[in-house]
Design a protein around this motif. Structure first.
Motif, PDB file in Angstrom:
ATOM      1  N   TYR A 159      -0.539   1.959  -1.653  1.00  0.00           N
ATOM      2  CA  TYR A 159      -1.229   3.240  -1.477  1.00  0.00           C
ATOM      3  C   TYR A 159      -1.716   3.798  -2.813  1.00  0.00           C
ATOM      4  N   GLU A 160      -1.709   2.975  -3.857  1.00  0.00           N
ATOM      5  CA  GLU A 160      -2.273   3.404  -5.134  1.00  0.00           C
ATOM      6  C   GLU A 160      -3.767   3.696  -4.959  1.00  0.00           C
ATOM      7  N   VAL A 161      -4.295   4.643  -5.752  1.00  0.00           N
ATOM      8  CA  VAL A 161      -5.685   5.066  -5.561  1.00  0.00           C
ATOM      9  C   VAL A 161      -6.551   4.955  -6.813  1.00  0.00           C
ATOM     10  N   GLU A 162      -5.956   4.703  -7.972  1.00  0.00           N
ATOM     11  CA  GLU A 162      -6.724   4.622  -9.211  1.00  0.00           C
ATOM     12  C   GLU A 162      -6.956   3.164  -9.590  1.00  0.00           C
ATOM     13  N   ALA A 163      -8.195   2.844  -9.966  1.00  0.00           N
ATOM     14  CA  ALA A 163      -8.581   1.465 -10.245  1.00  0.00           C
ATOM     15  C   ALA A 163      -7.683   0.816 -11.297  1.00  0.00           C
ATOM     16  N   GLY A 164      -7.414   1.524 -12.370  1.00  0.00           N
ATOM     17  CA  GLY A 164      -6.602   0.958 -13.440  1.00  0.00           C
ATOM     18  C   GLY A 164      -5.196   0.649 -12.985  1.00  0.00           C
ATOM     19  N   GLU A 165      -4.621   1.545 -12.210  1.00  0.00           N
ATOM     20  CA  GLU A 165      -3.256   1.346 -11.720  1.00  0.00           C
ATOM     21  C   GLU A 165      -3.197   0.201 -10.718  1.00  0.00           C
ATOM     22  N   ILE A 166      -4.226   0.097  -9.876  1.00  0.00           N
ATOM     23  CA  ILE A 166      -4.279  -0.997  -8.893  1.00  0.00           C
ATOM     24  C   ILE A 166      -4.352  -2.337  -9.614  1.00  0.00           C
ATOM     25  N   SER A 167      -5.224  -2.435 -10.604  1.00  0.00           N
ATOM     26  CA  SER A 167      -5.367  -3.685 -11.365  1.00  0.00           C
ATOM     27  C   SER A 167      -4.064  -4.059 -12.060  1.00  0.00           C
ATOM     28  N   ALA A 168      -3.426  -3.056 -12.693  1.00  0.00           N
ATOM     29  CA  ALA A 168      -2.178  -3.320 -13.400  1.00  0.00           C
ATOM     30  C   ALA A 168      -1.082  -3.778 -12.437  1.00  0.00           C
ATOM     31  N   PHE A 169      -1.048  -3.180 -11.252  1.00  0.00           N
ATOM     32  CA  PHE A 169      -0.047  -3.545 -10.243  1.00  0.00           C
ATOM     33  C   PHE A 169      -0.267  -4.986  -9.777  1.00  0.00           C
TER      34      PHE A 169
ATOM     35  N   VAL B   3     -10.463  -7.539  -2.298  1.00  0.00           N
ATOM     36  CA  VAL B   3     -10.065  -6.179  -1.941  1.00  0.00           C
ATOM     37  C   VAL B   3     -10.195  -5.957  -0.440  1.00  0.00           C
ATOM     38  N   LEU B   4      -9.082  -5.591   0.190  1.00  0.00           N
ATOM     39  CA  LEU B   4      -9.076  -5.154   1.580  1.00  0.00           C
ATOM     40  C   LEU B   4      -8.950  -3.639   1.586  1.00  0.00           C
ATOM     41  N   LYS B   5      -9.685  -2.976   2.459  1.00  0.00           N
ATOM     42  CA  LYS B   5      -9.626  -1.513   2.571  1.00  0.00           C
ATOM     43  C   LYS B   5      -9.245  -1.148   3.995  1.00  0.00           C
ATOM     44  N   SER B   6      -8.249  -0.291   4.136  1.00  0.00           N
ATOM     45  CA  SER B   6      -7.802   0.097   5.473  1.00  0.00           C
ATOM     46  C   SER B   6      -8.758   1.087   6.115  1.00  0.00           C
ATOM     47  N   LEU B   7      -8.868   0.993   7.427  1.00  0.00           N
ATOM     48  CA  LEU B   7      -9.568   1.953   8.274  1.00  0.00           C
ATOM     49  C   LEU B   7      -8.561   2.373   9.339  1.00  0.00           C
ATOM     50  N   VAL B   8      -7.915   3.514   9.134  1.00  0.00           N
ATOM     51  CA  VAL B   8      -6.816   3.924  10.002  1.00  0.00           C
ATOM     52  C   VAL B   8      -7.350   4.720  11.186  1.00  0.00           C
ATOM     53  N   VAL B   9      -7.140   4.200  12.371  1.00  0.00           N
ATOM     54  CA  VAL B   9      -7.652   4.802  13.603  1.00  0.00           C
ATOM     55  C   VAL B   9      -6.708   5.917  14.047  1.00  0.00           C
TER      56      VAL B   9
ATOM     57  N   GLN C 293      -4.502  -5.055  -0.656  1.00  0.00           N
ATOM     58  CA  GLN C 293      -4.866  -4.260   0.525  1.00  0.00           C
ATOM     59  C   GLN C 293      -4.599  -2.794   0.203  1.00  0.00           C
ATOM     60  N   LEU C 294      -5.659  -1.993   0.176  1.00  0.00           N
ATOM     61  CA  LEU C 294      -5.566  -0.579  -0.191  1.00  0.00           C
ATOM     62  C   LEU C 294      -5.464   0.258   1.071  1.00  0.00           C
ATOM     63  N   HIS C 295      -4.331   0.930   1.217  1.00  0.00           N
ATOM     64  CA  HIS C 295      -4.072   1.626   2.476  1.00  0.00           C
ATOM     65  C   HIS C 295      -4.189   3.143   2.348  1.00  0.00           C
ATOM     66  N   ALA C 296      -4.658   3.612   1.185  1.00  0.00           N
ATOM     67  CA  ALA C 296      -4.843   5.056   0.983  1.00  0.00           C
ATOM     68  C   ALA C 296      -6.331   5.376   0.998  1.00  0.00           C
ATOM     69  N   GLU C 297      -6.644   6.647   0.840  1.00  0.00           N
ATOM     70  CA  GLU C 297      -8.043   7.082   0.770  1.00  0.00           C
ATOM     71  C   GLU C 297      -8.535   6.915  -0.667  1.00  0.00           C
ATOM     72  N   VAL C 298      -8.956   5.713  -0.996  1.00  0.00           N
ATOM     73  CA  VAL C 298      -9.437   5.414  -2.345  1.00  0.00           C
ATOM     74  C   VAL C 298     -10.905   5.821  -2.452  1.00  0.00           C
ATOM     75  N   ALA C 299     -11.242   6.595  -3.462  1.00  0.00           N
ATOM     76  CA  ALA C 299     -12.615   7.070  -3.642  1.00  0.00           C
ATOM     77  C   ALA C 299     -13.562   5.909  -3.895  1.00  0.00           C
ATOM     78  N   PRO C 300     -14.780   5.990  -3.387  1.00  0.00           N
ATOM     79  CA  PRO C 300     -15.761   4.919  -3.635  1.00  0.00           C
ATOM     80  C   PRO C 300     -15.925   4.595  -5.116  1.00  0.00           C
ATOM     81  N   GLY C 301     -15.884   5.614  -5.972  1.00  0.00           N
ATOM     82  CA  GLY C 301     -16.028   5.378  -7.409  1.00  0.00           C
ATOM     83  C   GLY C 301     -14.900   4.524  -7.971  1.00  0.00           C
ATOM     84  N   GLU C 302     -13.689   4.711  -7.461  1.00  0.00           N
ATOM     85  CA  GLU C 302     -12.557   3.899  -7.911  1.00  0.00           C
ATOM     86  C   GLU C 302     -12.697   2.453  -7.433  1.00  0.00           C
TER      87      GLU C 302
END
Length: 232
Positions: A63-73, A105-111, A83-92
């Motif tokens: 559920y990380e949302v910042e590009a740098g933190e995601i890459s480091a993780f 990169v997988l992006k979640s779409l939570v119904v 797989q990004l399961h949070a509301e990650v901004a398009p810019g990130e």
């Protein structure tokens, strides 16, 4: 990527080996979660991922949302799929892919039941920097956006499959008993299961996993050429 099977919530190396033995393609490791408890530590996850036999692949679910933190993780765990399961901004997302274009990169779409239009907008705004979407089910009782064991309206996912310029993975309450019907109705590129394959102790059950993979493969084959990943 068509016909891909992912199983999430890997507990340890023994379970990872079981999943690969049964023909699972991607193994998901949920970490840094806002609601549910992690199944293992980050260091343990890195060790298990490093030992996955090809063609199996370890996937960081976070559920990380910042590009740098995601890459480091991802670097910490040694994985090239997230797989990004949070509301990650398009810019990130844009920054993430520009800095690491080979990262899958997988992006979640939570119904949620009333957010069809919002999901369509998310696809519109993010598709350029996403390789694969995953639809999952929101649990209003707990606030969980994954591993809920709940099925959502498959018509929502089917519409996203039709409209998305990227492949879609279907998740949310999938089991050996409903995965074939789900694939037949939705026509996804991939499926994901988690709690629907666990026994009473919370571990993946070999027979449930085997039946899930077998029935998913058969259903993908019915969709036509290019939808069976059984060869890896």
């Amino acid at each position: 990527m068509a016909g891909l099977i992912q199983v999430a919530g890997v507990i340890d190396a023994t379970e990872a080996e079981l999943l690969v033995d049964c023909g699972v393609d991607w193994l998901g490791f949920p970490l840094r979660l806002p609601v549910n408890q992690e199944d293992l530590s980050e260091d343990e996850a890195a060790e298990v991922m490093a030992g996955i036999r090809p063609p199996g692949r370890g996937v960081l679910i976070t559920y990380e949302v910042e590009a740098g933190e995601i890459s480091a993780f991802c670097r910490k765990l040694g994985t090239r799929t997230v797989q990004l399961h949070a509301e990650v901004a398009p810019g990130e997302l844009r920054t993430l892919k520009r800095n690491d274009p080979e990262l899958t990169v997988l992006k979640s779409l939570v119904v949620r039941g009333d957010n069809d239009a919002a999901l369509a907008r998310t696809v519109e705004q993010t598709a350029e920097w996403v390789d694969l979407y995953i639809t999952d089910t929101f649990n209003p009782a707990t606030g969980a956006e994954g591993a809920t064991g709940l099925v959502h309206d498959w018509a929502v996912s089917a519409e996203l499959v039709r409209s998305s310029p990227r492949p879609v993975m279907l998740a949310g309450g999938l089991t050996p008993d409903n995965v074939a019907a789900a694939i037949d109705q939705v026509g996804p590129a991939a499926v994901d299961a988690h709690t629907g394959l666990e026994d009473a102790t919370g571990r993946k059950d070999r027979e449930l996993v085997r039946r899930f993979v077998e029935r998913a493969r058969a259903a993908f084959a019915r969709l036509g050429p290019g939808t069976d990943q059984s060869s890896g």
